[in-house]
Scaffold this motif. Structure first.
Motif, short mmCIF file in Angstrom:
data_model
loop_
_atom_site.label_atom_id
_atom_site.label_comp_id
_atom_site.label_asym_id
_atom_site.label_seq_id
_atom_site.Cartn_x
_atom_site.Cartn_y
_atom_site.Cartn_z
N ALA A 63 1.13 -1.44 -0.44
CA ALA A 63 -0.16 0.39 0.01
C ALA A 63 1.02 1.06 -0.20
O ALA A 63 1.51 1.19 0.52
N GLY A 64 0.31 2.27 -1.20
CA GLY A 64 1.55 3.14 -0.72
C GLY A 64 0.78 4.69 0.32
O GLY A 64 -0.86 4.56 0.27
N ALA A 65 1.84 5.05 0.69
CA ALA A 65 1.23 6.18 2.81
C ALA A 65 0.71 7.28 1.62
O ALA A 65 1.22 7.78 0.75
N ALA A 66 -0.68 7.31 1.98
CA ALA A 66 -1.42 8.80 1.17
C ALA A 66 -0.49 9.86 1.98
O ALA A 66 -0.26 10.15 2.88
N PRO A 67 0.37 11.02 0.89
CA PRO A 67 0.96 11.71 1.48
C PRO A 67 -0.37 12.88 2.21
O PRO A 67 -1.02 13.22 1.91
N THR A 68 0.26 14.00 3.47
CA THR A 68 0.04 14.43 3.76
C THR A 68 0.16 15.82 3.46
O THR A 68 0.93 15.91 2.55
N ARG A 69 -0.68 16.70 3.51
CA ARG A 69 -0.49 18.23 2.71
C ARG A 69 -0.16 19.24 3.83
O ARG A 69 -1.06 20.18 3.62
N ALA A 70 -0.11 18.95 4.93
CA ALA A 70 0.10 20.34 6.03
C ALA A 70 1.58 20.24 5.32
O ALA A 70 2.32 19.65 5.22
N ALA A 71 2.04 21.36 5.31
CA ALA A 71 3.15 22.47 4.99
C ALA A 71 4.72 22.40 5.47
O ALA A 71 4.27 22.54 6.95
N ALA B 159 -17.57 -11.73 -24.14
CA ALA B 159 -17.24 -10.68 -23.87
C ALA B 159 -17.88 -9.76 -22.34
O ALA B 159 -16.69 -8.49 -22.25
N LEU B 160 -19.26 -9.31 -22.70
CA LEU B 160 -19.45 -8.49 -21.71
C LEU B 160 -18.91 -8.84 -20.10
O LEU B 160 -19.08 -8.31 -19.59
N GLY B 161 -19.12 -10.44 -19.98
CA GLY B 161 -18.59 -10.42 -18.45
C GLY B 161 -17.56 -10.09 -18.43
O GLY B 161 -17.07 -9.38 -17.42
N ALA B 162 -15.98 -9.69 -19.36
CA ALA B 162 -14.52 -9.61 -19.14
C ALA B 162 -15.00 -8.21 -19.07
O ALA B 162 -14.11 -8.03 -17.76
N VAL B 163 -15.92 -7.10 -19.58
CA VAL B 163 -15.57 -6.05 -19.78
C VAL B 163 -16.36 -5.66 -18.31
O VAL B 163 -16.29 -4.83 -17.26
N VAL B 164 -17.39 -6.46 -17.69
CA VAL B 164 -17.95 -6.05 -16.17
C VAL B 164 -17.30 -6.63 -15.16
O VAL B 164 -16.77 -5.41 -14.65
N VAL B 165 -16.14 -7.77 -15.43
CA VAL B 165 -14.83 -8.23 -14.10
C VAL B 165 -14.00 -7.15 -14.49
O VAL B 165 -14.38 -6.37 -12.77
N ILE B 166 -13.45 -6.40 -15.28
CA ILE B 166 -12.06 -5.30 -15.34
C ILE B 166 -13.08 -3.98 -14.60
O ILE B 166 -12.33 -3.26 -14.50
N GLY B 167 -14.29 -3.78 -15.19
CA GLY B 167 -15.12 -2.84 -14.75
C GLY B 167 -15.25 -2.60 -13.72
O GLY B 167 -15.12 -1.43 -12.63
N VAL B 168 -15.28 -3.84 -12.78
CA VAL B 168 -16.14 -3.15 -11.46
C VAL B 168 -14.71 -3.48 -10.40
O VAL B 168 -14.19 -2.58 -9.51
N ILE B 169 -13.15 -3.90 -11.27
CA ILE B 169 -12.02 -3.88 -10.36
C ILE B 169 -12.08 -2.46 -10.72
O ILE B 169 -11.02 -1.67 -9.90
N ALA B 170 -12.05 -1.81 -11.84
CA ALA B 170 -11.42 -0.31 -11.80
C ALA B 170 -12.18 0.21 -10.81
O ALA B 170 -11.56 1.59 -10.64
N VAL B 171 -13.18 0.21 -10.89
CA VAL B 171 -14.55 1.33 -10.27
C VAL B 171 -13.95 1.25 -8.88
O VAL B 171 -13.95 2.15 -7.98
N LEU B 172 -13.90 0.31 -7.94
CA LEU B 172 -13.65 -0.43 -6.77
C LEU B 172 -12.17 0.32 -6.38
O LEU B 172 -11.84 0.70 -5.02
N ASP B 173 -10.79 0.08 -7.41
CA ASP B 173 -9.78 0.64 -7.01
C ASP B 173 -10.26 2.41 -7.35
O ASP B 173 -9.82 3.29 -6.68
N TRP B 174 -10.93 3.25 -8.61
CA TRP B 174 -11.21 4.61 -8.50
C TRP B 174 -12.18 5.10 -6.65
O TRP B 174 -11.82 5.93 -7.03
N LEU B 175 -13.09 4.52 -6.00
CA LEU B 175 -13.48 4.67 -5.33
C LEU B 175 -12.96 5.16 -4.20
O LEU B 175 -12.68 5.44 -3.03
N ARG B 176 -10.92 4.29 -4.45
CA ARG B 176 -9.67 4.37 -3.38
C ARG B 176 -8.95 6.23 -2.84
O ARG B 176 -9.47 6.89 -3.98
N PRO B 177 -8.92 6.91 -2.42
CA PRO B 177 -8.18 7.64 -2.19
C PRO B 177 -7.48 7.98 -3.54
O PRO B 177 -6.61 7.27 -4.43
#
Length: 709
Positions: free
Chosen positions: A26-34, A567-585
């Motif tokens: 896991a990559g540590a999210a950087p703090t934004r304090a100056a 083909a639809l199943g492949a798109v759904v699988v990678i779409g779900v993975i990508a959205v879960l990743d997008w929900l992270r910071p």
């Protein structure tokens, strides 16, 4: 007969599940304090770790002892980054290039032009409109001068010193959004104190009329002078942000002073970033957001890089030596791949050996020399297994510090051959050797386990190995690159076919479906999950390949409706993975989540266009033009081997009934992989390097059996 492939499968699944249970990096999210009041960047195009030592560059060597350091990939649009490319990319936070008409390494780099100065003191880069037009064709969407604009928009002052810094600070019209000074001699404590961000172009290390060593000493003196002038709470970054020769290299980055929060300082250790997930390795595009972070400024979305952070590691001479090995490995890998034409030889040699073995076998057979014929066929089996093991063996080289050898290129190649030989010995001596498919299946299973385990552990075996990732290419730094994915996908299909087919032959259809589905699920997880393979296009190709394998083995008719569902199943699988990743910071997302954000922002079209053009432009040599022809001939031969005068292939299909379905599934996976990835024809070409020799091994093993006429 079923027990052996099942034991092999159970071992493979156990290893994969064990690695999947390990915590993801896991990559540590950087703090934004100056953490700093001032940030100073000293840009030195061409500076590498090999340039820094206590005798010729005492200031840089002393700085290395109190800095946090990294090897920096400076790849921009073209393989070699010219100084203007490096400064533009630094200022835009996205890959950019000068108005070059050619990407050839022999073309000399243009030096940054001095900006035009107006009576009011404002500066304008003269050729900026041509640069903007040139970059429009590449799809990286740089917003020029975004680094300086981000500081100015929050009330901070920016100073640009030297022509390169002017390019970094210029917007798309060429207007320099900074207080401009023409030469580093103008830098003093008062100038730094007036600015939140100071960009200083110390010039490159090569040029007419002065030796590189002399230039390096002069630059080192400037670094020492400016470092001594820094006011308190100032972060200093020294970056070799471009190449200065025709050959691309990794460059040096040193950061000292306060970090992003009180009490945190860049005073030792290595830099890392979520863009690379590799301690001691960052990218040029990470520079812009990282210069904003200590000022307490969040990077706007136009800056595509990640904020680098400090991790434990050596400093001083130890860091100089260790970080220099990154580039040593990169140059050795480039030599073997490009100068020695590794992929061409590894594709052609097994085919040539198979053709020679076939000719000798036919010749000996006609003369009644049965022992000689049998010896040739046994040799062909071993050769096929050996060449099929080379991709898997090449990754095991990452277990050895081969970069420290006297001749790294030969060490890399020699160790690849040695590990491939070890895998070959295991495949030919194991209990599965008695089945014609056994040695090939064992090599495929071992390769799949090696690659899945590697990406689940953070890709420690990928960097600078022959089928792995290159920081000079800089397509990615973790997970599956397109070459490694192709090997993994072929290995998974070739490995899972055997136990699935045996279960079906035993009448255990449900168990066969469960085995294929379980292996497929683990493979897709290893390939697509952001913490592992983080591969978008690979999932879109692997699922159809495994689905075709299952349909063919079970005798299920392949209809357009089923093709659409797959083909639809492949798109759904990678779409779900990508959205879960997008929900992270945002700072923790991989390129999967960033692509979802591009879709939300309406900017995904440029990324897709860049990948499509990369695909179409992959036909660069006569050899690449032959690959589609070879693939068409292969599918025709697999469909009707007797019609295409391949009786040995027909006999192999009779002896190993699932071989035809397996080769078709490999073919589908490679073709779909070509269509959905930006490496283009390289994917089918790499697929041949493992599928072709292992298929040859199976065919030869069948031919080695006594014929029953």
């Amino acid at each position: 007969m079923i027990a052996r492939p099942l034991r092999l499968l159970v071992a493979m699944l156990t290893a994969l599940i064990a690695f999947a249970a390990l915590p993801a990096q896991a990559g540590a999210a950087p703090t934004r304090a100056a953490g700093a009041d001032h940030v100073v960047l000293l840009g030195i195009p061409g500076l590498s770790w090999a340039d820094i030592d206590g005798r010729d560059t005492p200031a840089l060597a002393a700085l290395a002892g109190r800095s946090t350091s990294a090897a920096m990939s400076v790849r921009t649009v073209h393989p070699r980054a010219c100084p203007v490319d490096g400064w533009l990319t630094t200022g835009a936070g996205a890959r950019s290039t000068d108005n070059r008409t050619s990407a050839k390494s022999a073309e000399p780099c243009a030096e940054p032009l001095p900006p035009t100065l107006a009576p009011d003191g404002s500066a304008t880069v003269p050729n900026m409109r041509a640069i903007v037009k040139r970059n429009d064709s590449f799809g990286y969407n740089p917003r020029f001068g975004q680094l300086a604009a981000s500081v100015a928009e929050h009330g901070g002052a920016v100073t640009a010193v030297g022509p390169g810094a002017a390019y970094a600070s210029a917007d798309s019209t060429g207007r320099v959004r900074a207080d401009y000074r023409p030469a580093p001699a103008a830098v003093d404590t008062a100038l730094i104190e007036r600015s939140a961000l100071t960009l200083v172009d110390l010039g490159g290390l090569t040029g007419p009329g002065i030796a590189r060593a002399d230039r390096l000493r002069a630059v080192d003196a400037q670094v020492g002078r400016i470092a001594a002038l820094l006011p308190p709470r100032t972060q200093l970054a020294v970056a070799g942000l471009a190449d200065d020769t025709g050959t691309p290299h990794l460059r040096a980055l040193l950061v000292s002073g306060p970090g992003t929060s009180a009490g945190h300082a860049f005073d030792s250790g290595y830099l890392t970033a979520t863009s690379t997930r590799d301690d001691g390795m960052v990218q040029l595009t990470d520079l812009a957001p990282s210069l904003l972070a200590p000022l307490g400024l969040d990077a706007p979305s136009e800056l595509v890089g990640a904020v680098y952070t400090r991790v434990p590691g050596p400093s001083g001479q130890s860091a100089i030596d260790e970080l220099g090995l990154f580039d040593v490995g990169a140059q050795a890998s480039r030599t073997v791949r490009e100068v020695w034409y590794f992929f061409t030889w590894i594709t052609l040699l097994p085919l040539v050996c198979a053709a020679v073995a076939l000719w000798l076998a036919v010749r000996f057979g006609r003369r009644g020399r049965t022992r000689a014929r049998a010896a040739v066929i046994r040799a062909a089996t071993g050769i096929g297994v050996f060449f099929g093991a080379i991709p898997g063996g090449s990754f095991l080289v990452g277990l050895v510090p081969w970069e420290k050898s006297g001749d790294p290129a030969w060490a890399l190649l020699g160790l690849t051959v040695a590990f491939a030989a070890a895998l070959t010995a295991g495949a030919l001596l194991g209990p599965w050797r008695r089945h014609p498919y056994g040695p090939a299946g064992a090599v495929a299973a071992a390769t799949a386990v090696i690659l899945a385990a590697d990406v689940m552990l953070g890709s420690p075996l990928q960097m600078n190995t022959l089928f792995g990732l290159s920081p000079l290419v800089a397509g990615r730094f973790y997970g599956f690159g397109n070459v490694a994915w192709t090997i993994f996908a072929m290995a998974v299909v070739l490995a899972v076919a055997w136990p699935t087919a045996h279960l079906l032959a035993a009448g255990r259809r449900r168990a066969a479906v469960v085995v294929l589905s379980a292996v497929g699920a683990v493979a897709v997880l290893a390939d697509g999950w952001p913490a592992f393979g983080s591969d978008f296009g690979g999932v879109l190709a692997l699922i159809p390949g495994l689905a075709v394998l299952g349909l063919l083995l079970t005798g299920t008719r392949i209809s357009w409706g089923r093709v659409g569902l797959v083909a639809l199943g492949a798109v759904v699988v990678i779409g779900v993975i990508a959205v879960l990743d997008w929900l992270r910071p945002a700072a923790s997302r991989s390129h999967l989540g960033r692509f979802v954000q591009e879709v939300v922002d309406g900017a995904a079209g440029d990324t897709l266009h860049r990948k499509v053009m990369g695909n179409l432009h992959s036909f660069t040599t006569p050899f690449t033009l032959l690959i589609p022809v070879v693939f068409v001939l292969l599918v025709l031969a697999v469909r009707d081997p007797l019609k295409w005068r391949a009786p040995a292939l027909a006999r192999a299909f009779a002896a190993v009934p699932w071989l035809r379905s397996t080769l078709i599934a490999c073919w589908v996976t490679a073709v779909v992989g070509y269509a959905v990835n930006d490496s283009g024809i390289q994917i089918p070409a790499v697929a041949l390097t493992i599928a072709a020799p292992l298929a040859i091994a199976v065919i030869a093993a069948v031919e080695a059996r006594p014929r029953v006429d």
